[in-house]
Design an enzyme around this catalytic site. Structure first.
Site, PDB file in Angstrom:
ATOM      1  N   HIS A  82       0.817  -1.149  -0.200  1.00  0.00           N
ATOM      2  CA  HIS A  82       0.079   0.075   0.161  1.00  0.00           C
ATOM      3  C   HIS A  82       0.804   1.210  -0.208  1.00  0.00           C
ATOM      4  O   HIS A  82       1.672   1.352   0.837  1.00  0.00           O
ATOM      5  CB  HIS A  82      -0.716   0.012   1.276  1.00  0.00           C
ATOM      6  CG  HIS A  82      -1.939  -1.164   1.306  1.00  0.00           C
ATOM      7  ND1 HIS A  82      -1.763  -2.163   2.006  1.00  0.00           N
ATOM      8  CD2 HIS A  82      -2.887  -1.140   0.517  1.00  0.00           C
ATOM      9  CE1 HIS A  82      -2.722  -2.863   1.937  1.00  0.00           C
ATOM     10  NE2 HIS A  82      -3.518  -2.496   1.038  1.00  0.00           N
TER      11      HIS A  82
ATOM     12  N   HIS B 231      -4.611  -5.275  -6.408  1.00  0.00           N
ATOM     13  CA  HIS B 231      -4.375  -6.790  -5.730  1.00  0.00           C
ATOM     14  C   HIS B 231      -5.566  -7.304  -5.189  1.00  0.00           C
ATOM     15  O   HIS B 231      -6.983  -6.717  -5.313  1.00  0.00           O
ATOM     16  CB  HIS B 231      -3.501  -6.670  -4.637  1.00  0.00           C
ATOM     17  CG  HIS B 231      -3.826  -5.652  -3.496  1.00  0.00           C
ATOM     18  ND1 HIS B 231      -3.887  -4.186  -3.712  1.00  0.00           N
ATOM     19  CD2 HIS B 231      -4.207  -5.910  -2.429  1.00  0.00           C
ATOM     20  CE1 HIS B 231      -4.255  -3.830  -2.768  1.00  0.00           C
ATOM     21  NE2 HIS B 231      -4.552  -4.682  -1.594  1.00  0.00           N
TER      22      HIS B 231
ATOM     23  N   CYS C 294     -11.829  -7.292   6.982  1.00  0.00           N
ATOM     24  CA  CYS C 294     -11.332  -7.454   5.421  1.00  0.00           C
ATOM     25  C   CYS C 294      -9.848  -8.086   5.476  1.00  0.00           C
ATOM     26  O   CYS C 294      -9.580  -8.312   6.502  1.00  0.00           O
ATOM     27  CB  CYS C 294     -11.015  -5.845   4.904  1.00  0.00           C
ATOM     28  SG  CYS C 294     -12.439  -4.982   4.903  1.00  0.00           S
TER      29      CYS C 294
ATOM     30  N   HIS D 190      -6.617 -10.166   2.792  1.00  0.00           N
ATOM     31  CA  HIS D 190      -6.284 -10.638   1.472  1.00  0.00           C
ATOM     32  C   HIS D 190      -6.040 -12.143   1.474  1.00  0.00           C
ATOM     33  O   HIS D 190      -5.227 -12.807   2.558  1.00  0.00           O
ATOM     34  CB  HIS D 190      -4.772 -10.056   1.287  1.00  0.00           C
ATOM     35  CG  HIS D 190      -4.908  -8.424   1.595  1.00  0.00           C
ATOM     36  ND1 HIS D 190      -4.635  -7.814   2.512  1.00  0.00           N
ATOM     37  CD2 HIS D 190      -5.209  -7.310   0.536  1.00  0.00           C
ATOM     38  CE1 HIS D 190      -4.829  -6.414   2.645  1.00  0.00           C
ATOM     39  NE2 HIS D 190      -5.172  -6.352   1.326  1.00  0.00           N
TER      40      HIS D 190
ATOM     41  N   GLU E 296      -8.024 -11.925  13.572  1.00  0.00           N
ATOM     42  CA  GLU E 296      -8.270 -10.566  13.780  1.00  0.00           C
ATOM     43  C   GLU E 296      -9.308 -10.481  14.837  1.00  0.00           C
ATOM     44  O   GLU E 296      -9.232  -9.414  15.819  1.00  0.00           O
ATOM     45  CB  GLU E 296      -8.809  -9.912  12.526  1.00  0.00           C
ATOM     46  CG  GLU E 296      -9.088  -8.376  12.841  1.00  0.00           C
ATOM     47  CD  GLU E 296      -9.111  -7.711  11.460  1.00  0.00           C
ATOM     48  OE1 GLU E 296     -10.231  -6.966  11.404  1.00  0.00           O
ATOM     49  OE2 GLU E 296      -8.302  -7.684  10.457  1.00  0.00           O
TER      50      GLU E 296
ATOM     51  N   TYR F 101     -13.038  -1.779  -5.969  1.00  0.00           N
ATOM     52  CA  TYR F 101     -13.130  -0.445  -5.453  1.00  0.00           C
ATOM     53  C   TYR F 101     -11.388   0.287  -5.414  1.00  0.00           C
ATOM     54  O   TYR F 101     -10.708  -0.581  -5.280  1.00  0.00           O
ATOM     55  CB  TYR F 101     -13.756  -0.225  -4.053  1.00  0.00           C
ATOM     56  CG  TYR F 101     -12.597  -0.601  -2.839  1.00  0.00           C
ATOM     57  CD1 TYR F 101     -11.970   0.303  -2.360  1.00  0.00           C
ATOM     58  CD2 TYR F 101     -12.609  -2.011  -2.632  1.00  0.00           C
ATOM     59  CE1 TYR F 101     -11.163  -0.191  -1.343  1.00  0.00           C
ATOM     60  CE2 TYR F 101     -11.712  -2.474  -1.522  1.00  0.00           C
ATOM     61  CZ  TYR F 101     -10.906  -1.582  -0.957  1.00  0.00           C
ATOM     62  OH  TYR F 101     -10.296  -1.911   0.163  1.00  0.00           O
TER      63      TYR F 101
ATOM     64  N   GLU G 261      -6.147   2.407  -1.339  1.00  0.00           N
ATOM     65  CA  GLU G 261      -6.234   0.853  -1.455  1.00  0.00           C
ATOM     66  C   GLU G 261      -7.044   0.736  -2.923  1.00  0.00           C
ATOM     67  O   GLU G 261      -7.791   1.445  -3.263  1.00  0.00           O
ATOM     68  CB  GLU G 261      -7.751   0.530  -0.484  1.00  0.00           C
ATOM     69  CG  GLU G 261      -7.361   0.893   1.003  1.00  0.00           C
ATOM     70  CD  GLU G 261      -6.753  -0.619   1.441  1.00  0.00           C
ATOM     71  OE1 GLU G 261      -6.484  -1.562   0.461  1.00  0.00           O
ATOM     72  OE2 GLU G 261      -6.489  -0.665   2.438  1.00  0.00           O
TER      73      GLU G 261
ATOM     74  N   GLU H  15      -8.328  -2.623  -4.988  1.00  0.00           N
ATOM     75  CA  GLU H  15      -8.580  -4.220  -4.948  1.00  0.00           C
ATOM     76  C   GLU H  15      -9.849  -4.605  -5.851  1.00  0.00           C
ATOM     77  O   GLU H  15     -10.804  -3.934  -5.762  1.00  0.00           O
ATOM     78  CB  GLU H  15      -9.075  -4.652  -3.416  1.00  0.00           C
ATOM     79  CG  GLU H  15      -7.873  -4.359  -2.582  1.00  0.00           C
ATOM     80  CD  GLU H  15      -8.336  -4.919  -0.958  1.00  0.00           C
ATOM     81  OE1 GLU H  15      -7.451  -4.990  -0.075  1.00  0.00           O
ATOM     82  OE2 GLU H  15      -9.495  -5.172  -0.749  1.00  0.00           O
TER      83      GLU H  15
ATOM     84  N   TRP I 217     -15.053   1.458   0.740  1.00  0.00           N
ATOM     85  CA  TRP I 217     -15.651   0.335   0.182  1.00  0.00           C
ATOM     86  C   TRP I 217     -16.778  -0.238   0.855  1.00  0.00           C
ATOM     87  O   TRP I 217     -17.682  -0.740   0.350  1.00  0.00           O
ATOM     88  CB  TRP I 217     -14.472  -0.768   0.452  1.00  0.00           C
ATOM     89  CG  TRP I 217     -13.994  -1.018   2.071  1.00  0.00           C
ATOM     90  CD1 TRP I 217     -14.358  -1.963   2.718  1.00  0.00           C
ATOM     91  CD2 TRP I 217     -12.950  -0.488   2.467  1.00  0.00           C
ATOM     92  NE1 TRP I 217     -13.749  -2.045   3.731  1.00  0.00           N
ATOM     93  CE2 TRP I 217     -12.659  -1.038   3.610  1.00  0.00           C
ATOM     94  CE3 TRP I 217     -11.964   0.700   1.911  1.00  0.00           C
ATOM     95  CZ2 TRP I 217     -11.678  -0.703   4.838  1.00  0.00           C
ATOM     96  CZ3 TRP I 217     -11.035   1.071   3.025  1.00  0.00           C
ATOM     97  CH2 TRP I 217     -10.959   0.528   4.256  1.00  0.00           C
TER      98      TRP I 217
END
Length: 208
Positions: free
Chosen positions: A40, A47, A82, A84, A102, A119, A128, A130, A176
């Site tokens: 980032h 990504h 959120c 990845h 998390e 977004y 961001e 993605e 988002w």
């Protein structure tokens, strides 16, 4: 139980060393990977990510506030979690891994509801960018143990009230999340009745 009553004393859980995110071309094909700690910036490459909306037995949504020190949108309220997928990691496995790490929460098998969401958003010169499938999941139990490196605060909010507040601008959330709430609202008023999205619409890089 309101999440503010939980015992969150597990302490910080560091991100795994050399955690990788999947880089994508505009068609959603994998073209490489990059360390999450460096991906980032002002010119963040496209990504692969995901967003998940977690509901309890009363139909309430778990809403989280991002840790204040996060490089992107620190201190901003957003959806439940959120993350990845790692290279080669199936999407649902990535969601369950991230929720456990998390939030310290067990969930049922996530359902895909928005397969082709994407977004771009920028704050303080950090972007961001993605392709970000959206899933929903059911919380198994009420025990939460959030990672303070990721989550500053949490609350359970009735979906209808939350969606209305976001739509009316009464509640500020991440860019988002705002766009996702609009798209989810188009699926119907009842989250448990949202139809499954066809996995064929997922980006080519996603393992389902």
């Amino acid at each position: 139980m309101d999440v503010r009553e939980h015992d969150g004393g597990r302490g910080a859980v560091a991100s795994p060393p050399n955690e990788q995110v999947v880089l994508l071309d505009p068609a959603g094909r994998a073209i490489g990977a990059q360390d999450k700690r460096t991906v980032h910036g002002a010119d963040t490459p496209l990504h692969l990510g995901f967003s998940c909306y977690i509901f309890d037995d009363r139909g309430r949504l778990l809403v989280t506030r991002r840790a204040l020190h996060k490089r992107t949108f620190g201190g901003v309220w957003t959806n439940s979690v959120c993350g990845h997928p790692a290279p080669g990691e199936p999407l649902r496995a990535a969601v369950m891994r991230r929720v456990r790490r998390e939030l310290g929460l067990a969930i049922g098998l996530p359902r895909l509801v928005l397969a082709d969401f994407s977004y771009y958003a920028s704050m303080n010169s950090v972007a961001e960018n993605e392709l970000c499938p959206v899933l929903v999941a059911h919380a198994l139990g009420s025990t939460l143990s959030p990672d303070p490196d990721e989550v500053a605060d949490m609350e359970w909010a009735p979906w209808s009230r939350f969606a209305t507040q976001v739509a009316d601008g009464e509640r500020t959330v991440s860019p988002w999340c705002r766009a996702q709430v609009d798209a989810l609202g188009a699926l119907g008023d009842s989250p448990e009745r949202w139809p499954d999205a066809p996995p064929a619409l997922l980006p080519a890089a996603v393992r389902w």
